[in-house]
Write an enzyme that holds these catalytic residues in place. Structure first.
Site, mmCIF file in Angstrom:
data_model
loop_
_atom_site.group_PDB
_atom_site.id
_atom_site.type_symbol
_atom_site.label_atom_id
_atom_site.label_comp_id
_atom_site.label_asym_id
_atom_site.label_seq_id
_atom_site.Cartn_x
_atom_site.Cartn_y
_atom_site.Cartn_z
ATOM 1 N N GLU A 134 -50.297 -16.002 -30.041
ATOM 2 C CA GLU A 134 -49.858 -15.311 -31.267
ATOM 3 C C GLU A 134 -50.920 -14.327 -31.743
ATOM 4 O O GLU A 134 -50.623 -13.214 -32.170
ATOM 5 C CB GLU A 134 -49.556 -16.325 -32.384
ATOM 6 C CG GLU A 134 -48.386 -17.246 -32.104
ATOM 7 C CD GLU A 134 -47.041 -16.525 -32.052
ATOM 8 O OE1 GLU A 134 -46.972 -15.343 -32.413
ATOM 9 O OE2 GLU A 134 -46.061 -17.161 -31.612
ATOM 10 N N ASP A 274 -40.244 -16.218 -22.179
ATOM 11 C CA ASP A 274 -39.737 -14.846 -22.350
ATOM 12 C C ASP A 274 -40.708 -13.703 -22.021
ATOM 13 O O ASP A 274 -40.483 -12.917 -21.094
ATOM 14 C CB ASP A 274 -39.150 -14.654 -23.762
ATOM 15 C CG ASP A 274 -40.063 -15.180 -24.886
ATOM 16 O OD1 ASP A 274 -41.163 -15.664 -24.587
ATOM 17 O OD2 ASP A 274 -39.676 -15.080 -26.062
ATOM 18 N N GLU A 367 -31.019 -19.867 -33.908
ATOM 19 C CA GLU A 367 -32.137 -20.029 -32.981
ATOM 20 C C GLU A 367 -31.666 -20.605 -31.649
ATOM 21 O O GLU A 367 -32.116 -20.188 -30.582
ATOM 22 C CB GLU A 367 -33.206 -20.943 -33.603
ATOM 23 C CG GLU A 367 -34.478 -21.096 -32.794
ATOM 24 C CD GLU A 367 -35.330 -19.817 -32.746
ATOM 25 O OE1 GLU A 367 -34.977 -18.812 -33.367
ATOM 26 O OE2 GLU A 367 -36.367 -19.840 -32.056
ATOM 27 N N GLU A 388 -35.167 -9.492 -31.677
ATOM 28 C CA GLU A 388 -34.772 -9.252 -30.279
ATOM 29 C C GLU A 388 -33.448 -8.516 -30.114
ATOM 30 O O GLU A 388 -33.317 -7.667 -29.224
ATOM 31 C CB GLU A 388 -34.748 -10.576 -29.494
ATOM 32 C CG GLU A 388 -36.125 -11.121 -29.145
ATOM 33 C CD GLU A 388 -36.873 -11.760 -30.312
ATOM 34 O OE1 GLU A 388 -36.232 -11.960 -31.370
ATOM 35 O OE2 GLU A 388 -38.077 -12.050 -30.194
HETATM 36 C C1 DMJ Z 1 -42.368 -12.021 -31.564
HETATM 37 O O1 DMJ Z 1 -43.541 -12.521 -32.087
HETATM 38 C C2 DMJ Z 1 -42.593 -11.563 -30.157
HETATM 39 O O2 DMJ Z 1 -41.545 -10.733 -29.819
HETATM 40 C C3 DMJ Z 1 -42.691 -12.704 -29.185
HETATM 41 O O3 DMJ Z 1 -42.762 -12.291 -27.848
HETATM 42 C C4 DMJ Z 1 -41.529 -13.662 -29.317
HETATM 43 N N1 DMJ Z 1 -40.704 -13.335 -30.395
HETATM 44 C C5 DMJ Z 1 -41.303 -13.082 -31.654
HETATM 45 C C6 DMJ Z 1 -40.284 -12.681 -32.669
HETATM 46 O O4 DMJ Z 1 -39.064 -13.289 -32.488
#
Ligand code: DMJ
Length: 574
Positions: A134, A274, A367, A388
């Site tokens: 993060e 992801d 979610e 997204e």
């Molecule tokens: C964001 O912090 C980034 O896109 C991360 O890769 C996953 N998704 C969150 C927001 O949904």
């Protein structure tokens, strides 16, 4: 007789003019809509930003319902979030995350103010336990990207006030990341203390995205500072992770950084994995290395083979490829954006439509949605203002210019305003079945959600630019100096020239990957693209019957191929 003739003349004139008149009315209707919607999104951004600055800054994030703050990025020492000492001021996370959005919105004054404040006040020398992934995508990415924006020739920082302060901060943060990689495998711990490094008895469990999506930010930091350690650590971890794939080229979701063993063998394209896929492709675009493309290629084929079911994606066991969970997760909605980047616009469109269908059903995206039972997951009913779907909508609009995607964007904007806007900002949704709110405005709402929605309606800030977006929506420039794969003679210039009528214009090489239709469409007057290697596709709409109809990509000089759905792109054969 005369009257009859004039009637005919009037009719002929009407028939000749009518389609043009209708077209231009349609065009002006679309432009008006674009202006109206971009204004609406701009207001959303400032409603979120101003409230953050008033009630939460310099802490991490805003609690819009109680008009207070949360230091969500850090856990001080071993304390729980709610027991944080009052004197801890956080990392100004939302401000850092807003920097690139401020530039895109053209607010240089606020950008400059923010940069100067951060230069003078931000410190990472705090006893705080932070999540490496993060912190990397939000803080490091935010700082590195803003540093580049601050030094771009169009920015007045060049005139003297900016002396790389953001880069110095980024470098300091990067150094604090390095102890996390000191493990027997080179795979980084998920959590580190910014002041003291890895804490005693720290968990050795991490996720695939947690250790496989660091390369863009840490690689860019190395290129900017000349200190190779950041890129080396991230690359080493990525190699190790890739080496843990199964014979099916699948990876799991969680693993142990001490032993290099998988913990959770089931995985998909959503939570915990992801951005790993996203970064293989984007690392290839940013650094031009062949190995990123090869990894992405194999990983992508495996996803299509083992996770895809029609336009949906389920999870599967990495060892057997057998389906495990039939669940749609909100995070998966980024995937069509990646598919646009590789050129399979038709497949991206199909999956995007399914996500939008679920969005319309609930008003936002839950979610987790159980596909086999057609219900929302009992404990994951929330929608935390995620970006997204807006992100994919932006990519698809860029690729197709189909006004339908603007309707999707409008529906997203309207839902956000209807369900999540409160006096003190934008609140998350706790339960999409009741629309009960939760007191949290995540920083990615400003870094991504508002940014992609804005760019959907007004992409002028990107014209003449050559950016890719990190997973947190922070732009990084695609520079030939950073490209290693191609011999010099084949390296395209940073900016590709476009000839529009007789005028030469600079165009973004990246947007040629993102939006080929935009740049090649014949409406602009038969422009030619000039780049060292670029060969345009045979047809302007990029449709094809065979590979021979496709040309050579301008950014990386790869031969484009014809997808199963009949689109030219950097497409992979399945
Ligand atoms: C964001 O912090 C980034 O896109 C991360 O890769 C996953 N998704 C969150 C927001 O949904």
């Amino acid at each position: 007789m005369i009257r009859g003739r004039s009637c005919w003349t009037a009719l002929i004139i009407f028939l000749l003019i009518f389609p043009t008149a209708v077209m231009s009315e349609l065009d002006s209707g679309l432009s008006a809509k674009r202006r109206r919607m971009s204004d609406k999104v701009r207001k959303m951004f400032y409603h979120a930003y101003d409230n953050y600055m008033t009630y939460a800054f310099p802490h991490d994030e805003l609690k819009p319902m109680t008009k207070t703050f949360t230091n969500s990025l850090s856990e001080l020492g071993n304390l729980k979030l709610e027991n944080l000492p009052r004197e801890y001021n956080g990392t100004a996370l939302t401000l850092v995350e807003s920097l690139s959005s401020l530039v895109i919105l053209g607010n240089n004054t606020e950008f400059e103010k923010a940069v100067m404040w951060l230069s003078e006040n931000l410190t990472f020398d705090v006893d705080a336990r932070i999540n490496l992934f993060e912190c990397n995508i939000r803080l490091l990415g935010g700082l590195v990207s803003a540093h580049i924006l601050a030094t771009e020739s169009t920015n007045r920082f060049l005139q003297g006030t900016y002396n790389n302060q953001l880069l110095v901060l980024a470098q300091d943060l990067g150094h604090r990341f390095l102890p996390a990689f000191n493990t027997p495998t080179g795979l980084p711990y998920a959590w580190i203390n910014l002041k003291y490094g890895v804490m005693e008895n720290e968990t050795t469990e991490t996720s695939t995205s947690g250790c496989g999506s660091l390369i863009l930010e840490m690689g860019a930091l190395s290129r900017l500072t000349g200190d190779a350690r950041f890129e080396h650590a991230a690359l080493n971890a990525l190699h190790k992770l890739w080496g843990m794939r199964s014979s099916l080229n699948l990876l799991g979701t969680t693993l142990d950084v001490a032993t290099g063993e998988w913990i959770e063998y089931s995985s998909g394209i959503g939570a915990g994995v992801d951005s790993f896929y996203e970064y293989l492709l984007k690392a290839h675009i940013l650094f031009g290395k062949e190995e990123f493309w090869r990894m992405f290629h194999s990983a992508y084929l495996a996803v299509q083979k083992y996770f895809r079911y029609g336009s949906w994606y389920h999870e599967a066991d990495m060892r057997t490829g057998r389906a495990t969970y039939w669940q749609l997760t909100s995070l998966q909605a980024f995937w069509p954006g990646v598919q646009v980047l590789v050129g399979d616009v038709a497949a991206a469109n199909l999956t995007h439509r399914e996500f939008f269908y679920v969005w319309k059903k609930f008003g936002v995206l839950p979610e987790r949605y159980l596909l086999d039972h057609q219900i929302v997951h009992p404990t994951e009913k929330y929608y935390p203002l995620r970006p997204e779907l807006a992100e994919s909508t932006y990519y698809l609009y860029q690729a197709t210019k189909d006004p339908w995607y603007m309707e999707v964007g409008e529906a997203i904007v309207n839902s956000l305003n209807l369900h999540t806007k409160v006096e003190g900002g934008f609140a998350s949704i706790k339960d999409v079945t009741t629309m009960q709110l939760e007191d949290h405005q995540h920083s990615f709402f400003l870094a991504e959600t508002c940014k992609y929605l804005y760019l959907l309606f007004d992409d002028s800030p990107l014209v003449g630019r050559n950016y890719i977006f990190t997973t947190e929506g922070h732009p990084l420039p695609v520079l030939s100096d950073w490209h290693e794969r191609l011999p010099d003679v084949y390296t395209p210039p940073n900016m590709t020239s476009l000839k529009i009528n007789t005028q030469k214009k600079q165009a973004s090489a990246m947007s040629m990957q993102v939006c080929p239709a935009n740049l090649l469409n014949p409406g602009h007057g038969g422009q030619e693209i000039e780049s060292v290697c670029h060969v345009p596709d045979l047809r302007d709409d990029h449709r094809c019957l065979t590979d021979d109809d496709c040309g050579i990509d301008s950014t990386n000089c790869r031969r484009r191929s014809c997808s199963m759905a009949g689109y030219c792109g950097l497409w992979l054969f399945i």
